[in-house]
Design a protein around this motif. Sequence first.
Motif, mmCIF file in Angstrom:
data_model
loop_
_atom_site.group_PDB
_atom_site.id
_atom_site.type_symbol
_atom_site.label_atom_id
_atom_site.label_comp_id
_atom_site.label_asym_id
_atom_site.label_seq_id
_atom_site.Cartn_x
_atom_site.Cartn_y
_atom_site.Cartn_z
ATOM 1 N N TRP A 199 0.844 -1.192 0.000
ATOM 2 C CA TRP A 199 0.000 0.000 0.000
ATOM 3 C C TRP A 199 0.880 1.243 0.000
ATOM 4 C CZ3 TRP A 199 -5.492 0.460 0.341
ATOM 5 C CH2 TRP A 199 -6.158 -0.767 0.295
ATOM 6 N N MET A 200 0.496 2.219 -0.794
ATOM 7 C CA MET A 200 1.202 3.499 -0.844
ATOM 8 C C MET A 200 0.246 4.605 -0.403
ATOM 9 S SD MET A 200 3.227 3.230 -4.493
ATOM 10 C CE MET A 200 4.060 4.794 -4.212
ATOM 11 N N LEU A 201 0.760 5.551 0.373
ATOM 12 C CA LEU A 201 -0.029 6.698 0.821
ATOM 13 C C LEU A 201 0.671 7.972 0.361
ATOM 14 C CD1 LEU A 201 -2.420 7.820 2.456
ATOM 15 C CD2 LEU A 201 -0.954 7.741 4.493
ATOM 16 N N LEU A 202 -0.009 8.741 -0.477
ATOM 17 C CA LEU A 202 0.573 9.946 -1.068
ATOM 18 C C LEU A 202 -0.162 11.193 -0.607
ATOM 19 C CD1 LEU A 202 0.627 8.711 -4.799
ATOM 20 C CD2 LEU A 202 2.348 8.264 -3.041
ATOM 21 N N THR A 219 3.047 9.668 15.383
ATOM 22 C CA THR A 219 2.597 8.343 15.816
ATOM 23 C C THR A 219 2.002 7.565 14.652
ATOM 24 O OG1 THR A 219 2.165 9.085 18.083
ATOM 25 C CG2 THR A 219 1.005 7.105 17.336
ATOM 26 N N ALA A 220 1.117 8.222 13.898
ATOM 27 C CA ALA A 220 0.492 7.565 12.757
ATOM 28 C C ALA A 220 1.534 7.176 11.713
ATOM 29 C CB ALA A 220 -0.561 8.489 12.143
ATOM 30 N N HIS A 221 2.501 8.072 11.466
ATOM 31 C CA HIS A 221 3.542 7.793 10.474
ATOM 32 C C HIS A 221 4.359 6.558 10.881
ATOM 33 C CE1 HIS A 221 6.107 9.781 7.202
ATOM 34 N NE2 HIS A 221 6.570 8.548 7.373
ATOM 35 N N ARG A 222 4.716 6.467 12.152
ATOM 36 C CA ARG A 222 5.490 5.316 12.634
ATOM 37 C C ARG A 222 4.716 4.016 12.452
ATOM 38 N NH1 ARG A 222 6.762 8.750 16.967
ATOM 39 N NH2 ARG A 222 5.220 7.664 18.267
ATOM 40 N N VAL A 223 3.430 4.044 12.798
ATOM 41 C CA VAL A 223 2.608 2.837 12.667
ATOM 42 C C VAL A 223 2.532 2.397 11.206
ATOM 43 C CG1 VAL A 223 0.262 1.924 12.871
ATOM 44 C CG2 VAL A 223 1.249 3.264 14.739
ATOM 45 N N LEU A 224 2.319 3.352 10.304
ATOM 46 C CA LEU A 224 2.211 3.024 8.884
ATOM 47 C C LEU A 224 3.508 2.417 8.353
ATOM 48 C CD1 LEU A 224 0.324 6.223 7.669
ATOM 49 C CD2 LEU A 224 -0.607 3.905 7.718
ATOM 50 N N GLU A 225 4.635 3.034 8.693
ATOM 51 C CA GLU A 225 5.913 2.529 8.189
ATOM 52 C C GLU A 225 6.253 1.178 8.800
ATOM 53 O OE1 GLU A 225 8.896 5.614 8.601
ATOM 54 O OE2 GLU A 225 8.468 6.226 6.527
ATOM 55 N N ARG A 226 5.961 0.992 10.082
ATOM 56 C CA ARG A 226 6.218 -0.303 10.717
ATOM 57 C C ARG A 226 5.378 -1.404 10.068
ATOM 58 N NH1 ARG A 226 4.490 0.730 15.708
ATOM 59 N NH2 ARG A 226 2.588 -0.484 15.596
ATOM 60 N N ARG A 227 4.198 -1.029 9.628
ATOM 61 C CA ARG A 227 3.293 -1.999 9.009
ATOM 62 C C ARG A 227 3.674 -2.301 7.567
ATOM 63 N NH1 ARG A 227 -2.585 -0.649 10.821
ATOM 64 N NH2 ARG A 227 -1.588 -1.087 12.817
ATOM 65 N N GLY A 228 4.517 -1.439 6.984
ATOM 66 C CA GLY A 228 4.955 -1.668 5.613
ATOM 67 C C GLY A 228 4.329 -0.770 4.577
ATOM 68 N N ASP A 230 4.036 2.312 2.249
ATOM 69 C CA ASP A 230 5.003 3.219 1.623
ATOM 70 C C ASP A 230 4.431 4.640 1.677
ATOM 71 O OD1 ASP A 230 6.844 4.559 0.098
ATOM 72 O OD2 ASP A 230 6.635 3.315 -1.690
ATOM 73 N N VAL A 231 4.870 5.415 2.653
ATOM 74 C CA VAL A 231 4.353 6.773 2.879
ATOM 75 C C VAL A 231 5.236 7.771 2.147
ATOM 76 C CG1 VAL A 231 3.753 8.509 4.599
ATOM 77 C CG2 VAL A 231 3.481 6.074 5.142
ATOM 78 N N ARG A 232 4.633 8.557 1.264
ATOM 79 C CA ARG A 232 5.399 9.542 0.499
ATOM 80 C C ARG A 232 4.727 10.911 0.609
ATOM 81 N NH1 ARG A 232 7.584 6.653 -5.027
ATOM 82 N NH2 ARG A 232 7.876 4.548 -4.172
ATOM 83 N N LYS A 246 1.261 7.935 -12.725
ATOM 84 C CA LYS A 246 2.510 8.673 -12.792
ATOM 85 C C LYS A 246 2.525 9.676 -11.657
ATOM 86 C CE LYS A 246 5.375 11.606 -15.777
ATOM 87 N NZ LYS A 246 5.453 12.308 -17.080
ATOM 88 N N LEU A 247 3.583 9.654 -10.846
ATOM 89 C CA LEU A 247 3.662 10.524 -9.692
ATOM 90 C C LEU A 247 4.267 11.875 -10.070
ATOM 91 C CD1 LEU A 247 4.903 7.982 -6.991
ATOM 92 C CD2 LEU A 247 2.577 8.431 -7.808
ATOM 93 N N THR A 248 4.089 12.850 -9.193
ATOM 94 C CA THR A 248 4.605 14.187 -9.476
ATOM 95 C C THR A 248 6.117 14.244 -9.460
ATOM 96 O OG1 THR A 248 4.272 14.690 -7.115
ATOM 97 C CG2 THR A 248 2.547 15.399 -8.640
ATOM 98 N N ASP A 249 6.774 13.233 -8.888
ATOM 99 C CA ASP A 249 8.242 13.200 -8.910
ATOM 100 C C ASP A 249 8.778 12.473 -10.154
ATOM 101 O OD1 ASP A 249 7.699 10.557 -8.381
ATOM 102 O OD2 ASP A 249 8.611 10.531 -6.389
ATOM 103 N N GLY A 250 7.856 12.076 -11.048
ATOM 104 C CA GLY A 250 8.259 11.440 -12.295
ATOM 105 C C GLY A 250 8.193 9.925 -12.297
#
Length: 404
Positions: A199-202, A219-228, A230-232, A246-250
């Motif tokens: 899962w990706m969260l943009l 706290t939320a960011h840590r939980v998401l990353e620990r769970r796997g 992909d937070v961008r 296509k993402l804004t970073d190309g």
Amino acid sequence: MTKPRVVIVGAGFAGYHAAKTLSRLAGSRAEIVLLNSTDYFLYLPLLPEVAAGVVEPTRIAVPLTGTLDGVRVVIGEADQVDLQNRWVGFTQPEGDRNRLAYDRLVLSVGSVNKLLPIPGVTEYAHGFRGLPEALYLHDHVVRQIELAEQAEDPAEQQARATFVVVGAGYTGTEVAAHGQLFTDALHAQRPRLTQRPKWMLLDVAPRVLPEMDKRMSATAHRVLERRGVDVRMGTSVAEATADGVKLTDGEYVPTCTLVWCVGVRPDPFVAELGLRTDRGRLVTDEFLNVPGFPEVYACGDAAAVPDLTRPGQICAMTAQHAQRQGKLAAHNIAASYGHGKRRPYRHHDLGWVVDLGGKDAAANPLKVNLAGLPAKTVTRGYHLLAMPANRTRISADWLLDATL
């Protein structure tokens, strides 16, 4: 003597609680009519749990008839208001047109998904605002995992097992958090699926949950990353296609699932009324009255209610504000008939809750930052208190999910 008629348009948090409170205050002294496009009130904060299969969909759809004693429910879509002659026009489910005369009118039409002018989003993104969309996402995710297991091509398997969520506010964060747990459980049941679902969260914002305290966001960011997950942050979708985004970073991300949780905007019906608006919301005074029309009240996401705790600003589009404004509108309508005294809307923030699935949550009741099980307890306690019905059934779903 004819009883006065109060027409409430919309049965979201504001309209439902306006009808319920007014019914209690007025008793049989007024005719209360609730006009809504569905015959239920939807408890939106639990939609991510419906999509993840934790809560049954019928639990969060509270029937209007049976829970609003003394309120006449009319099913239809409001499409016209004659402010001079005091009637509301609406279209019934099978296309017939009708109208309702009123002595007092409450406009609580709520909000709809906010779409941005990004190529392909309208065609390929899945919204997440109602019960049909939550059920669709649940079935779509299961189907993609099944198809990924059957795929012989590793690239196809990866694309089908990749889920992109745009918008890191409350809804998007919860969808991604619950979604990763959901697909992990599906993955564990399918030994032929060699790739773990991703899962990706943009979001273009600098952090997850930008409207909340930085500690809750962390706290939320840590939980998401620990769970796997992909937070961008600082990244969004530049273009959506049938095969990916296509993402804004190309970067191009192959995926069959794009979930749109960017936010909401006032219902377009507001713009058709010809009344003064602020950022698309109906301008009101602090008593929820529409200027120039003392018999008309507006509340919830469709209303630009002055925030007396932050002079010069308007109240945010949240369920907490909508519910409290709906109750106040009922009190002020009763006051307009001589029952009590009208009051201005003044709301002091009591905190926020975010359910991250499993044992994880983030909450700050009374400005006390909590995480983990204490936050989970507060979060679920808040939802049970805010639900107008089905509390026992929802508790049973949670208990069953925890047990299994």
